[in-house]
Design a protein around this motif. Sequence first.
Motif, PDB file in Angstrom:
ATOM      1  N   THR A  75       0.830  -1.211   0.000  1.00  0.00           N
ATOM      2  CA  THR A  75       0.000   0.000   0.000  1.00  0.00           C
ATOM      3  C   THR A  75       0.857   1.250   0.000  1.00  0.00           C
ATOM      4  OG1 THR A  75      -1.783  -1.136   1.166  1.00  0.00           O
ATOM      5  CG2 THR A  75      -1.787   1.258   1.252  1.00  0.00           C
ATOM      6  N   MET A  76       1.878   1.289   0.817  1.00  0.00           N
ATOM      7  CA  MET A  76       2.708   2.486   0.882  1.00  0.00           C
ATOM      8  C   MET A  76       3.571   2.666  -0.368  1.00  0.00           C
ATOM      9  SD  MET A  76       1.447   3.897   3.361  1.00  0.00           S
ATOM     10  CE  MET A  76       2.328   5.369   2.978  1.00  0.00           C
ATOM     11  N   MET A  77       4.019   1.598  -0.968  1.00  0.00           N
ATOM     12  CA  MET A  77       4.787   1.739  -2.207  1.00  0.00           C
ATOM     13  C   MET A  77       3.873   2.210  -3.354  1.00  0.00           C
ATOM     14  SD  MET A  77       7.825   1.254  -1.294  1.00  0.00           S
ATOM     15  CE  MET A  77       7.398   1.857   0.326  1.00  0.00           C
ATOM     16  N   HIS A  78       2.637   1.709  -3.372  1.00  0.00           N
ATOM     17  CA  HIS A  78       1.662   2.155  -4.377  1.00  0.00           C
ATOM     18  C   HIS A  78       1.330   3.633  -4.147  1.00  0.00           C
ATOM     19  CE1 HIS A  78      -1.549   1.520  -7.316  1.00  0.00           C
ATOM     20  NE2 HIS A  78      -2.317   2.248  -6.533  1.00  0.00           N
ATOM     21  N   PHE A  79       1.152   4.007  -2.891  1.00  0.00           N
ATOM     22  CA  PHE A  79       0.879   5.404  -2.547  1.00  0.00           C
ATOM     23  C   PHE A  79       2.026   6.305  -2.982  1.00  0.00           C
ATOM     24  CE2 PHE A  79       1.560   8.842   0.532  1.00  0.00           C
ATOM     25  CZ  PHE A  79       0.398   9.570   0.338  1.00  0.00           C
ATOM     26  N   LYS A  80       3.267   5.857  -2.722  1.00  0.00           N
ATOM     27  CA  LYS A  80       4.447   6.654  -3.076  1.00  0.00           C
ATOM     28  C   LYS A  80       4.490   6.948  -4.574  1.00  0.00           C
ATOM     29  CE  LYS A  80       8.378   4.592  -3.559  1.00  0.00           C
ATOM     30  NZ  LYS A  80       9.142   4.760  -4.772  1.00  0.00           N
ATOM     31  N   LYS A  81       4.258   5.919  -5.368  1.00  0.00           N
ATOM     32  CA  LYS A  81       4.303   6.110  -6.822  1.00  0.00           C
ATOM     33  C   LYS A  81       3.147   6.975  -7.312  1.00  0.00           C
ATOM     34  CE  LYS A  81       6.709   1.822  -7.599  1.00  0.00           C
ATOM     35  NZ  LYS A  81       6.594   0.442  -8.002  1.00  0.00           N
ATOM     36  N   THR A  99       8.600  18.653  -2.535  1.00  0.00           N
ATOM     37  CA  THR A  99       7.388  17.902  -2.190  1.00  0.00           C
ATOM     38  C   THR A  99       7.554  16.423  -2.498  1.00  0.00           C
ATOM     39  OG1 THR A  99       6.119  19.881  -2.763  1.00  0.00           O
ATOM     40  CG2 THR A  99       4.884  17.860  -2.440  1.00  0.00           C
ATOM     41  N   ILE A 100       8.165  16.095  -3.613  1.00  0.00           N
ATOM     42  CA  ILE A 100       8.396  14.686  -3.953  1.00  0.00           C
ATOM     43  C   ILE A 100       9.317  14.038  -2.916  1.00  0.00           C
ATOM     44  CG2 ILE A 100       9.536  13.151  -5.609  1.00  0.00           C
ATOM     45  CD1 ILE A 100       8.380  14.885  -7.841  1.00  0.00           C
ATOM     46  N   ILE A 101      10.385  14.712  -2.545  1.00  0.00           N
ATOM     47  CA  ILE A 101      11.305  14.159  -1.553  1.00  0.00           C
ATOM     48  C   ILE A 101      10.599  13.960  -0.216  1.00  0.00           C
ATOM     49  CG2 ILE A 101      13.373  14.675  -0.180  1.00  0.00           C
ATOM     50  CD1 ILE A 101      14.506  16.003  -2.748  1.00  0.00           C
ATOM     51  N   VAL A 102       9.813  14.941   0.208  1.00  0.00           N
ATOM     52  CA  VAL A 102       9.095  14.836   1.480  1.00  0.00           C
ATOM     53  C   VAL A 102       8.106  13.678   1.442  1.00  0.00           C
ATOM     54  CG1 VAL A 102       7.402  15.997   2.956  1.00  0.00           C
ATOM     55  CG2 VAL A 102       9.408  17.244   2.159  1.00  0.00           C
ATOM     56  N   MET A 103       7.373  13.541   0.346  1.00  0.00           N
ATOM     57  CA  MET A 103       6.370  12.472   0.267  1.00  0.00           C
ATOM     58  C   MET A 103       7.017  11.092   0.186  1.00  0.00           C
ATOM     59  SD  MET A 103       3.607  13.880   0.818  1.00  0.00           S
ATOM     60  CE  MET A 103       2.648  12.415   0.679  1.00  0.00           C
ATOM     61  N   ILE A 104       8.140  10.975  -0.495  1.00  0.00           N
ATOM     62  CA  ILE A 104       8.841   9.683  -0.540  1.00  0.00           C
ATOM     63  C   ILE A 104       9.357   9.324   0.855  1.00  0.00           C
ATOM     64  CG2 ILE A 104      10.933   8.546  -1.396  1.00  0.00           C
ATOM     65  CD1 ILE A 104      10.390   9.907  -4.097  1.00  0.00           C
ATOM     66  N   CYS A 105       9.939  10.300   1.551  1.00  0.00           N
ATOM     67  CA  CYS A 105      10.410  10.034   2.921  1.00  0.00           C
ATOM     68  C   CYS A 105       9.253   9.683   3.835  1.00  0.00           C
ATOM     69  CB  CYS A 105      11.155  11.258   3.458  1.00  0.00           C
ATOM     70  SG  CYS A 105      12.729  11.560   2.646  1.00  0.00           S
ATOM     71  N   SER A 107       6.389   8.297   2.966  1.00  0.00           N
ATOM     72  CA  SER A 107       5.910   6.960   2.595  1.00  0.00           C
ATOM     73  C   SER A 107       6.777   5.873   3.205  1.00  0.00           C
ATOM     74  CB  SER A 107       5.887   6.795   1.079  1.00  0.00           C
ATOM     75  OG  SER A 107       5.023   7.728   0.491  1.00  0.00           O
ATOM     76  N   TYR A 108       8.090   6.036   3.107  1.00  0.00           N
ATOM     77  CA  TYR A 108       8.991   5.050   3.694  1.00  0.00           C
ATOM     78  C   TYR A 108       8.892   5.041   5.221  1.00  0.00           C
ATOM     79  CZ  TYR A 108      11.250   3.880  -0.714  1.00  0.00           C
ATOM     80  OH  TYR A 108      11.506   3.423  -1.983  1.00  0.00           O
ATOM     81  N   ALA A 109       8.707   6.206   5.817  1.00  0.00           N
ATOM     82  CA  ALA A 109       8.572   6.274   7.276  1.00  0.00           C
ATOM     83  C   ALA A 109       7.312   5.565   7.745  1.00  0.00           C
ATOM     84  CB  ALA A 109       8.573   7.730   7.733  1.00  0.00           C
ATOM     85  N   ILE A 110       6.202   5.762   7.041  1.00  0.00           N
ATOM     86  CA  ILE A 110       4.953   5.094   7.406  1.00  0.00           C
ATOM     87  C   ILE A 110       5.085   3.590   7.225  1.00  0.00           C
ATOM     88  CG2 ILE A 110       2.523   4.813   6.766  1.00  0.00           C
ATOM     89  CD1 ILE A 110       2.524   7.829   6.103  1.00  0.00           C
ATOM     90  N   ALA A 111       5.692   3.162   6.121  1.00  0.00           N
ATOM     91  CA  ALA A 111       5.883   1.725   5.883  1.00  0.00           C
ATOM     92  C   ALA A 111       6.777   1.116   6.964  1.00  0.00           C
ATOM     93  CB  ALA A 111       6.492   1.492   4.498  1.00  0.00           C
ATOM     94  N   ALA A 112       7.859   1.794   7.317  1.00  0.00           N
ATOM     95  CA  ALA A 112       8.763   1.277   8.345  1.00  0.00           C
ATOM     96  C   ALA A 112       8.076   1.224   9.703  1.00  0.00           C
ATOM     97  CB  ALA A 112      10.020   2.141   8.420  1.00  0.00           C
ATOM     98  N   THR A 113       7.302   2.242  10.022  1.00  0.00           N
ATOM     99  CA  THR A 113       6.587   2.263  11.295  1.00  0.00           C
ATOM    100  C   THR A 113       5.559   1.146  11.360  1.00  0.00           C
ATOM    101  OG1 THR A 113       6.879   4.660  11.411  1.00  0.00           O
ATOM    102  CG2 THR A 113       5.196   3.694  12.834  1.00  0.00           C
ATOM    103  N   GLY A 114       4.819   0.951  10.285  1.00  0.00           N
ATOM    104  CA  GLY A 114       3.831  -0.127  10.247  1.00  0.00           C
ATOM    105  C   GLY A 114       4.465  -1.499  10.361  1.00  0.00           C
ATOM    106  N   LEU A 115       5.545  -1.718   9.621  1.00  0.00           N
ATOM    107  CA  LEU A 115       6.233  -3.008   9.695  1.00  0.00           C
ATOM    108  C   LEU A 115       6.860  -3.239  11.071  1.00  0.00           C
ATOM    109  CD1 LEU A 115       7.906  -3.193   6.183  1.00  0.00           C
ATOM    110  CD2 LEU A 115       5.906  -4.452   7.005  1.00  0.00           C
TER     111      LEU A 115
END
Length: 123
Positions: A75-81, A99-105, A107-115
């Motif tokens: 979900t987060m990788m799909h959201f990032k793209k 904005t792209i850099i902030v959103m990519i960071c 997305s990865y932060a949310i994915a890492a937190t969830g995992l």
Amino acid sequence: MAYLTDRKRAEGMGSAKTGTHHHWSMMVSSAGLAVLIPLFIFTFGPILGAPHAEVVAYFARPFPAIVAGLTVLVTMMHFKKGVQVLIEDYVHGMAKKVTIIVMICLSYAIAATGLFAIARIAL
């Protein structure tokens, strides 16, 4: 004389040279989410509203933990793209890059937190 088909001549000729790959990866992640989201709902639904000890015991089993982890990750990788395409279309200049850099960071932060949360519960 080269005999090239129209497809071969057009391949890789987009403005960014990566549109086909990006579209394909979005389609693959969409198909993955079409399977994972109902699977997540059916594994998460029965434990919804249960006491904390039951939830921890439930997610200590491998199948619910793996389904939840894959759902968060895909979900987060799909959201990032998707959000990157949205920003590229509607934001311009330096704000686009930031904005792209902030959103990519994010997305990865949310994915890492969830995992991390799922791993913490499962282990």
